[in-house]
Structure formats: C-alpha cells, structure tokens
Design a protein around this motif. Structure first.
Motif, PDB file in Angstrom:
ATOM      1  N   ARG A 122       0.830  -1.208   0.000  1.00 39.08           N
ATOM      2  CA  ARG A 122       0.000   0.000   0.000  1.00 39.08           C
ATOM      3  C   ARG A 122       0.870   1.265   0.000  1.00 39.08           C
ATOM      4  NH1 ARG A 122      -5.116   0.105   0.740  1.00 39.08           N
ATOM      5  NH2 ARG A 122      -5.179  -1.874   1.844  1.00 39.08           N
ATOM      6  N   ASP A 123       1.945   1.252   0.809  1.00 38.72           N
ATOM      7  CA  ASP A 123       2.865   2.402   0.846  1.00 38.72           C
ATOM      8  C   ASP A 123       3.493   2.642  -0.520  1.00 38.72           C
ATOM      9  OD1 ASP A 123       2.496   2.660   3.647  1.00 38.72           O
ATOM     10  OD2 ASP A 123       4.249   1.391   4.077  1.00 38.72           O
ATOM     11  N   LEU A 124       3.956   1.554  -1.151  1.00 41.21           N
ATOM     12  CA  LEU A 124       4.585   1.684  -2.458  1.00 41.21           C
ATOM     13  C   LEU A 124       3.582   2.196  -3.485  1.00 41.21           C
ATOM     14  CD1 LEU A 124       6.956   1.432  -4.367  1.00 41.21           C
ATOM     15  CD2 LEU A 124       6.436  -1.026  -4.589  1.00 41.21           C
ATOM     16  N   ALA A 125       2.382   1.671  -3.450  1.00 43.92           N
ATOM     17  CA  ALA A 125       1.346   2.124  -4.384  1.00 43.92           C
ATOM     18  C   ALA A 125       1.099   3.627  -4.208  1.00 43.92           C
ATOM     19  CB  ALA A 125       0.059   1.335  -4.166  1.00 43.92           C
ATOM     20  N   LYS A 126       1.068   4.063  -2.970  1.00 42.71           N
ATOM     21  CA  LYS A 126       0.839   5.485  -2.698  1.00 42.71           C
ATOM     22  C   LYS A 126       1.986   6.336  -3.247  1.00 42.71           C
ATOM     23  CE  LYS A 126      -0.941   8.296   1.020  1.00 42.71           C
ATOM     24  NZ  LYS A 126      -1.355   8.310   2.412  1.00 42.71           N
ATOM     25  N   ARG A 127       3.219   5.884  -3.053  1.00 37.87           N
ATOM     26  CA  ARG A 127       4.368   6.622  -3.577  1.00 37.87           C
ATOM     27  C   ARG A 127       4.356   6.682  -5.104  1.00 37.87           C
ATOM     28  NH1 ARG A 127       9.960   5.678  -0.218  1.00 37.87           N
ATOM     29  NH2 ARG A 127       9.131   6.251   1.825  1.00 37.87           N
ATOM     30  N   LEU A 128       3.818   5.628  -5.725  1.00 39.71           N
ATOM     31  CA  LEU A 128       3.750   5.572  -7.186  1.00 39.71           C
ATOM     32  C   LEU A 128       2.497   6.257  -7.735  1.00 39.71           C
ATOM     33  CD1 LEU A 128       4.824   1.853  -7.632  1.00 39.71           C
ATOM     34  CD2 LEU A 128       6.185   3.879  -8.232  1.00 39.71           C
ATOM     35  N   ASP A 129       1.616   6.687  -6.822  1.00 37.55           N
ATOM     36  CA  ASP A 129       0.333   7.275  -7.199  1.00 37.55           C
ATOM     37  C   ASP A 129      -0.474   6.300  -8.060  1.00 37.55           C
ATOM     38  OD1 ASP A 129      -1.626   9.247  -7.106  1.00 37.55           O
ATOM     39  OD2 ASP A 129      -0.908  10.226  -8.936  1.00 37.55           O
ATOM     40  N   ARG A 130      -0.497   5.044  -7.604  1.00 35.42           N
ATOM     41  CA  ARG A 130      -1.216   3.978  -8.297  1.00 35.42           C
ATOM     42  C   ARG A 130      -2.086   3.251  -7.289  1.00 35.42           C
ATOM     43  NH1 ARG A 130       1.251   3.004 -13.457  1.00 35.42           N
ATOM     44  NH2 ARG A 130      -0.641   1.818 -13.860  1.00 35.42           N
ATOM     45  N   GLU A 131      -2.938   2.395  -7.793  1.00 39.41           N
ATOM     46  CA  GLU A 131      -3.788   1.569  -6.935  1.00 39.41           C
ATOM     47  C   GLU A 131      -2.953   0.452  -6.302  1.00 39.41           C
ATOM     48  OE1 GLU A 131      -7.063   2.041  -6.308  1.00 39.41           O
ATOM     49  OE2 GLU A 131      -6.994   3.854  -7.526  1.00 39.41           O
ATOM     50  N   LEU A 132      -3.381  -0.029  -5.166  1.00 38.62           N
ATOM     51  CA  LEU A 132      -2.729  -1.155  -4.501  1.00 38.62           C
ATOM     52  C   LEU A 132      -2.638  -2.362  -5.436  1.00 38.62           C
ATOM     53  CD1 LEU A 132      -1.620  -2.730  -2.066  1.00 38.62           C
ATOM     54  CD2 LEU A 132      -3.979  -3.084  -1.340  1.00 38.62           C
ATOM     55  N   CYS A 147      12.066   1.543  -8.338  1.00 38.95           N
ATOM     56  CA  CYS A 147      13.353   1.739  -7.666  1.00 38.95           C
ATOM     57  C   CYS A 147      13.411   3.097  -6.985  1.00 38.95           C
ATOM     58  CB  CYS A 147      14.502   1.602  -8.658  1.00 38.95           C
ATOM     59  SG  CYS A 147      14.810  -0.070  -9.241  1.00 38.95           S
ATOM     60  N   GLN A 148      13.023   4.133  -7.703  1.00 41.92           N
ATOM     61  CA  GLN A 148      13.056   5.481  -7.138  1.00 41.92           C
ATOM     62  C   GLN A 148      12.120   5.605  -5.942  1.00 41.92           C
ATOM     63  OE1 GLN A 148      12.217   7.595 -10.783  1.00 41.92           O
ATOM     64  NE2 GLN A 148      14.374   8.077 -11.104  1.00 41.92           N
ATOM     65  N   ALA A 149      10.952   5.001  -6.021  1.00 43.56           N
ATOM     66  CA  ALA A 149       9.995   5.051  -4.917  1.00 43.56           C
ATOM     67  C   ALA A 149      10.522   4.329  -3.680  1.00 43.56           C
ATOM     68  CB  ALA A 149       8.658   4.449  -5.341  1.00 43.56           C
ATOM     69  N   CYS A 150      11.433   3.383  -3.905  1.00 45.79           N
ATOM     70  CA  CYS A 150      12.050   2.637  -2.803  1.00 45.79           C
ATOM     71  C   CYS A 150      13.409   3.227  -2.416  1.00 45.79           C
ATOM     72  CB  CYS A 150      12.218   1.168  -3.199  1.00 45.79           C
ATOM     73  SG  CYS A 150      10.671   0.277  -3.404  1.00 45.79           S
ATOM     74  N   ASP A 151      13.712   4.412  -2.936  1.00 52.60           N
ATOM     75  CA  ASP A 151      14.978   5.103  -2.666  1.00 52.60           C
ATOM     76  C   ASP A 151      16.192   4.249  -3.045  1.00 52.60           C
ATOM     77  OD1 ASP A 151      13.662   7.388  -1.671  1.00 52.60           O
ATOM     78  OD2 ASP A 151      13.417   6.416   0.282  1.00 52.60           O
ATOM     79  N   ALA A 152      16.073   3.534  -4.163  1.00 53.08           N
ATOM     80  CA  ALA A 152      17.166   2.698  -4.665  1.00 53.08           C
ATOM     81  C   ALA A 152      17.609   3.227  -6.025  1.00 53.08           C
ATOM     82  CB  ALA A 152      16.705   1.253  -4.784  1.00 53.08           C
ATOM     83  N   ASP A 153      18.870   3.034  -6.345  1.00 53.87           N
ATOM     84  CA  ASP A 153      19.414   3.482  -7.620  1.00 53.87           C
ATOM     85  C   ASP A 153      18.981   2.518  -8.725  1.00 53.87           C
ATOM     86  OD1 ASP A 153      21.078   4.845  -9.524  1.00 53.87           O
ATOM     87  OD2 ASP A 153      22.548   3.249  -9.244  1.00 53.87           O
ATOM     88  N   PRO A 154      18.193   2.984  -9.696  1.00 49.27           N
ATOM     89  CA  PRO A 154      17.719   2.102 -10.766  1.00 49.27           C
ATOM     90  C   PRO A 154      18.841   1.460 -11.574  1.00 49.27           C
ATOM     91  CG  PRO A 154      16.529   4.188 -10.807  1.00 49.27           C
ATOM     92  CD  PRO A 154      17.654   4.334  -9.833  1.00 49.27           C
ATOM     93  N   ALA A 155      19.938   2.186 -11.807  1.00 48.09           N
ATOM     94  CA  ALA A 155      21.044   1.626 -12.587  1.00 48.09           C
ATOM     95  C   ALA A 155      21.705   0.474 -11.843  1.00 48.09           C
ATOM     96  CB  ALA A 155      22.072   2.711 -12.910  1.00 48.09           C
TER      97      ALA A 155
END
Length: 90
Positions: free
Chosen positions: A29-39, A61-69
């Motif tokens: 749910r937290d990740l969905a909220k950060r992505l502005d998407r549905e659960l 990756c960005q929503a989880c504060d991780a480097d996508p590369a």
C-alpha cells in the motif's frame, strides 16, 4: 522464446522488486501510494500477474529510494547467471 512474464528468469525481477520494497520498509500500500497507483498495481506485479516495463521498474526503484542503474545491473546479472552464459551457442 517463451513469454518473459512466464519465464523463470523473470522471477529475478519480481524477487528484486519485493526485496526493494521490504528493504525500504514499505508495504504494498505504501509503495502504491508513492507511485500514485492503486494497490492492485503493486500486488499484480509482485504476484506475477502483471509485467513491469523498464520505465515502471525505474519508478519502483526510485519510490524505494534505490538506484535504478545499480538495481537494474543486479537483476540483469542474476538473469544472465540463471540462463547460463547469456550467449546463444551456434
């Protein structure tokens, strides 16, 4: 070539995304909220019912504060390892 979502190598992507979310201390749910998407968006790709494209992988990756590369290279290495050398034999 099998469809990517049903290929065992795609499990590497799924597992990495779940690991990223958990390491960030986020619920689905937290990740969905950060992505502005549905659960259901997060639930479906974590359960293998929906494939993430490259752009969505970067957003996760960005929503989880991780480097996508870095994470992309990590998952790519795991996929290559799973499939052998990564090179087709003649």
């Amino acid at each position: 070539m099998p469809r990517s979502m049903f290929n065992p190598a795609y499990e590497e992507v799924t597992q990495l995304v779940i690991k990223l979310r958990k390491e960030a201390g986020l619920t689905q749910r937290d990740l969905a909220k950060r992505l502005d998407r549905e659960l259901s968006f997060v639930s479906r790709f974590e359960h293998g019912q929906r494939r993430l494209d490259l752009v969505e992988f970067v957003w996760v990756c960005q929503a989880c504060d991780a480097d996508p590369a870095t994470k992309g290279a990590e998952v790519l290495a795991a996929i290559i390892k799973r499939s052998g050398s990564g090179k087709k034999k003649p």
